[in-house]
Design a protein around this motif. Structure first.
Motif, PDB file in Angstrom:
ATOM      1  N   SER A  37       0.838  -1.200   0.000  1.00 60.15           N
ATOM      2  CA  SER A  37       0.000   0.000   0.000  1.00 60.15           C
ATOM      3  C   SER A  37       0.877   1.256   0.000  1.00 60.15           C
ATOM      4  O   SER A  37       2.077   1.191   0.282  1.00 60.15           O
ATOM      5  N   ARG A  38       0.261   2.393  -0.322  1.00 60.28           N
ATOM      6  CA  ARG A  38       1.029   3.646  -0.405  1.00 60.28           C
ATOM      7  C   ARG A  38       1.748   3.939   0.904  1.00 60.28           C
ATOM      8  O   ARG A  38       2.926   4.288   0.907  1.00 60.28           O
ATOM      9  N   ARG A  39       1.072   3.818   2.006  1.00 62.08           N
ATOM     10  CA  ARG A  39       1.687   3.883   3.342  1.00 62.08           C
ATOM     11  C   ARG A  39       1.280   2.595   4.042  1.00 62.08           C
ATOM     12  O   ARG A  39       0.187   2.485   4.563  1.00 62.08           O
ATOM     13  N   HIS A  40       2.159   1.631   4.023  1.00 59.79           N
ATOM     14  CA  HIS A  40       1.793   0.265   4.392  1.00 59.79           C
ATOM     15  C   HIS A  40       2.009  -0.012   5.886  1.00 59.79           C
ATOM     16  O   HIS A  40       1.126  -0.546   6.555  1.00 59.79           O
ATOM     17  N   ALA A  41       3.195   0.316   6.380  1.00 60.67           N
ATOM     18  CA  ALA A  41       3.527  -0.012   7.768  1.00 60.67           C
ATOM     19  C   ALA A  41       4.484   1.027   8.328  1.00 60.67           C
ATOM     20  O   ALA A  41       5.153   1.749   7.590  1.00 60.67           O
ATOM     21  N   ILE A  42       4.544   1.080   9.648  1.00 60.02           N
ATOM     22  CA  ILE A  42       5.429   2.046  10.300  1.00 60.02           C
ATOM     23  C   ILE A  42       6.215   1.356  11.412  1.00 60.02           C
ATOM     24  O   ILE A  42       5.652   0.647  12.239  1.00 60.02           O
ATOM     25  N   PHE A  43       7.530   1.533  11.372  1.00 60.61           N
ATOM     26  CA  PHE A  43       8.388   1.072  12.454  1.00 60.61           C
ATOM     27  C   PHE A  43       8.545   2.225  13.443  1.00 60.61           C
ATOM     28  O   PHE A  43       8.731   3.374  13.044  1.00 60.61           O
ATOM     29  N   SER A  44       8.476   1.916  14.720  1.00 63.42           N
ATOM     30  CA  SER A  44       8.644   2.935  15.763  1.00 63.42           C
ATOM     31  C   SER A  44       9.748   2.486  16.709  1.00 63.42           C
ATOM     32  O   SER A  44       9.763   1.333  17.165  1.00 63.42           O
ATOM     33  N   VAL A  45      10.683   3.391  16.985  1.00 67.19           N
ATOM     34  CA  VAL A  45      11.791   3.097  17.891  1.00 67.19           C
ATOM     35  C   VAL A  45      11.767   4.086  19.047  1.00 67.19           C
ATOM     36  O   VAL A  45      11.718   5.304  18.830  1.00 67.19           O
ATOM     37  N   GLN A  46      11.774   3.560  20.256  1.00 65.60           N
ATOM     38  CA  GLN A  46      11.851   4.381  21.463  1.00 65.60           C
ATOM     39  C   GLN A  46      12.859   3.734  22.398  1.00 65.60           C
ATOM     40  O   GLN A  46      12.564   2.716  23.019  1.00 65.60           O
ATOM     41  N   GLY A  47      14.040   4.334  22.466  1.00 69.72           N
ATOM     42  CA  GLY A  47      15.084   3.760  23.316  1.00 69.72           C
ATOM     43  C   GLY A  47      15.468   2.371  22.856  1.00 69.72           C
ATOM     44  O   GLY A  47      15.871   2.161  21.712  1.00 69.72           O
ATOM     45  N   ASP A  48      15.311   1.381  23.756  1.00 67.85           N
ATOM     46  CA  ASP A  48      15.676  -0.002  23.446  1.00 67.85           C
ATOM     47  C   ASP A  48      14.540  -0.788  22.821  1.00 67.85           C
ATOM     48  O   ASP A  48      14.707  -1.977  22.523  1.00 67.85           O
ATOM     49  N   GLU A  49      13.378  -0.163  22.630  1.00 68.00           N
ATOM     50  CA  GLU A  49      12.220  -0.888  22.110  1.00 68.00           C
ATOM     51  C   GLU A  49      11.929  -0.507  20.663  1.00 68.00           C
ATOM     52  O   GLU A  49      12.021   0.656  20.277  1.00 68.00           O
ATOM     53  N   ILE A  50      11.565  -1.510  19.877  1.00 67.71           N
ATOM     54  CA  ILE A  50      11.185  -1.293  18.486  1.00 67.71           C
ATOM     55  C   ILE A  50       9.909  -2.060  18.209  1.00 67.71           C
ATOM     56  O   ILE A  50       9.711  -3.173  18.712  1.00 67.71           O
ATOM     57  N   SER A  51       9.018  -1.452  17.443  1.00 70.15           N
ATOM     58  CA  SER A  51       7.741  -2.095  17.127  1.00 70.15           C
ATOM     59  C   SER A  51       7.346  -1.753  15.700  1.00 70.15           C
ATOM     60  O   SER A  51       7.918  -0.868  15.064  1.00 70.15           O
ATOM     61  N   ILE A  52       6.350  -2.493  15.201  1.00 69.25           N
ATOM     62  CA  ILE A  52       5.819  -2.235  13.863  1.00 69.25           C
ATOM     63  C   ILE A  52       4.302  -2.223  13.945  1.00 69.25           C
ATOM     64  O   ILE A  52       3.704  -2.950  14.747  1.00 69.25           O
ATOM     65  N   ASP A  53       3.683  -1.397  13.127  1.00 67.04           N
ATOM     66  CA  ASP A  53       2.228  -1.310  13.099  1.00 67.04           C
ATOM     67  C   ASP A  53       1.766  -1.265  11.649  1.00 67.04           C
ATOM     68  O   ASP A  53       2.385  -0.593  10.812  1.00 67.04           O
ATOM     69  N   ASP A  54       0.701  -1.996  11.362  1.00 69.41           N
ATOM     70  CA  ASP A  54       0.095  -1.987  10.027  1.00 69.41           C
ATOM     71  C   ASP A  54      -0.742  -0.715   9.905  1.00 69.41           C
ATOM     72  O   ASP A  54      -1.562  -0.415  10.763  1.00 69.41           O
ATOM     73  N   LEU A  55      -0.522   0.050   8.834  1.00 69.93           N
ATOM     74  CA  LEU A  55      -1.253   1.306   8.646  1.00 69.93           C
ATOM     75  C   LEU A  55      -2.532   1.102   7.840  1.00 69.93           C
ATOM     76  O   LEU A  55      -2.893   1.927   7.002  1.00 69.93           O
ATOM     77  N   GLY A  56      -3.222   0.008   8.117  1.00 69.46           N
ATOM     78  CA  GLY A  56      -4.474  -0.264   7.424  1.00 69.46           C
ATOM     79  C   GLY A  56      -4.280  -0.772   6.014  1.00 69.46           C
ATOM     80  O   GLY A  56      -5.126  -0.550   5.136  1.00 69.46           O
ATOM     81  N   SER A  57      -3.186  -1.458   5.765  1.00 64.20           N
ATOM     82  CA  SER A  57      -2.878  -1.955   4.416  1.00 64.20           C
ATOM     83  C   SER A  57      -3.843  -3.066   4.010  1.00 64.20           C
ATOM     84  O   SER A  57      -4.448  -3.733   4.853  1.00 64.20           O
ATOM     85  N   ARG A  58      -3.955  -3.249   2.698  1.00 64.37           N
ATOM     86  CA  ARG A  58      -4.856  -4.283   2.180  1.00 64.37           C
ATOM     87  C   ARG A  58      -4.309  -5.681   2.446  1.00 64.37           C
ATOM     88  O   ARG A  58      -5.070  -6.608   2.752  1.00 64.37           O
ATOM     89  N   ASN A  59      -3.000  -5.854   2.336  1.00 61.95           N
ATOM     90  CA  ASN A  59      -2.417  -7.195   2.417  1.00 61.95           C
ATOM     91  C   ASN A  59      -1.700  -7.498   3.721  1.00 61.95           C
ATOM     92  O   ASN A  59      -1.151  -8.586   3.896  1.00 61.95           O
ATOM     93  N   GLY A  60      -1.720  -6.538   4.634  1.00 65.38           N
ATOM     94  CA  GLY A  60      -1.210  -6.813   5.963  1.00 65.38           C
ATOM     95  C   GLY A  60       0.295  -6.882   6.079  1.00 65.38           C
ATOM     96  O   GLY A  60       1.041  -6.699   5.121  1.00 65.38           O
ATOM     97  N   VAL A  61       0.737  -7.138   7.319  1.00 58.12           N
ATOM     98  CA  VAL A  61       2.157  -7.261   7.663  1.00 58.12           C
ATOM     99  C   VAL A  61       2.346  -8.574   8.399  1.00 58.12           C
ATOM    100  O   VAL A  61       1.551  -8.921   9.280  1.00 58.12           O
ATOM    101  N   ARG A  62       3.388  -9.298   8.046  1.00 65.27           N
ATOM    102  CA  ARG A  62       3.694 -10.550   8.725  1.00 65.27           C
ATOM    103  C   ARG A  62       5.028 -10.447   9.456  1.00 65.27           C
ATOM    104  O   ARG A  62       5.999  -9.929   8.904  1.00 65.27           O
ATOM    105  N   VAL A  63       5.046 -10.921  10.668  1.00 65.99           N
ATOM    106  CA  VAL A  63       6.267 -10.979  11.466  1.00 65.99           C
ATOM    107  C   VAL A  63       6.537 -12.438  11.795  1.00 65.99           C
ATOM    108  O   VAL A  63       5.698 -13.109  12.396  1.00 65.99           O
ATOM    109  N   ASN A  64       7.669 -12.925  11.336  1.00 62.13           N
ATOM    110  CA  ASN A  64       8.033 -14.340  11.518  1.00 62.13           C
ATOM    111  C   ASN A  64       6.936 -15.274  11.007  1.00 62.13           C
ATOM    112  O   ASN A  64       6.632 -16.310  11.606  1.00 62.13           O
TER     113      ASN A  64
END
Length: 247
Positions: A37-64
């Motif tokens: 998608s045009r804006r598919h996913a977003i990685f967020s980093v705060q200190g020692d933590e990192i996460s990912i969020d699906d931005l409402g994409s049609r085909n989703g995000v897979r982790v492992n």
């Protein structure tokens, strides 16, 4: 702790903040994939933590291999799939160990080349602002590498400055012409012939070029040029001043 996103043997730094992935040219990583998608996913980093969020994409995000639902924490070595594109998360310490023979400036140059094709398409379609969004971070990082004393190859410098002139001409922004002289002043090296040729084509289309910076480059190089070929190129650069003054 900092992380990097590894994609197709290229590493992208994920420092504190957000890093957007999608097909859009305004994304930090733009993927040429119909399933993204045009804006598919977003990685967020705060200190020692990192996460990912699906931005409402049609085909989703897979982790492992598992499709995520909502914001999901990531760890070193996690595999992320966006569309048909696979990437992985690596801690900086692990990256440095794994790529000891490939220093950061090389990775920077590779990342720059990765987005060059997208910038070329935007420039060909007359979308200068879009090309600027795609490349500006990478061009700025190359200059920062040079100013910090990290190695910037002449090939990388040439690629960055050629794109800078093209972006400047397409957006009428003189600061990208200034970028050329600032980078070569920092490196204390002569502009190659290809860049000088591009400057003559591009400088007529921009406004607000810093004449003082151009002169600083000329004065610096007067004591460094070697042989008639470099002297000829320096004379050509000096000949740009009347064109710049007209703007």
């Amino acid at each position: 702790m900092k992380y990097r996103l590894r994609y197709q043997q290229h590493d992208f730094e994920l420092s504190d903040g957000e890093f957007v992935v999608g097909r859009g040219a305004d994304c930090q990583l733009a993927l040429d994939d119909a399933l993204v998608s045009r804006r598919h996913a977003i990685f967020s980093v705060q200190g020692d933590e990192i996460s990912i969020d699906d931005l409402g994409s049609r085909n989703g995000v897979r982790v492992n291999g598992e499709r995520i639902d909502g914001k999901t924490k990531l760890s070193d070595g996690d595999r992320v799939r966006i569309g048909n594109q696979d990437m992985s998360i690596l801690r900086v310490q692990r990256v440095q160990t794994a790529t000891l023979a490939q220093p950061a400036p090389t990775l920077r140059a590779d990342a720059f080349g990765l987005l060059g094709g997208l910038a070329d398409k935007a420039l060909a379609m007359g979308r200068g602002e879009e090309a600027e969004r795609i490349l500006s971070v990478h061009m700025t990082n190359i200059l920062e590498d040079a100013k910090s004393g990290r190695n910037v190859s002449l090939e990388t410098a040439k690629a960055a400055t050629l794109y800078a002139v093209k972006v400047g001409a397409a957006t009428s922004k003189g600061r990208w012409i200034d970028y050329v002289f600032e980078l070569y002043i920092t490196l204390e090296r002569s502009c190659p012939a290809e860049v000088v040729d591009e400057l003559y084509a591009g400088v007529r289309k921009v406004r607000g070029v810093d004449v003082v910076r151009l002169r600083s480059y000329v004065e610096l190089m007067k004591n460094k040029v070697k042989g008639p070929a470099e002297r000829f190129l320096l004379n050509r650069v000096e000949g740009l001043e009347p064109l710049v003054a007209l703007k």
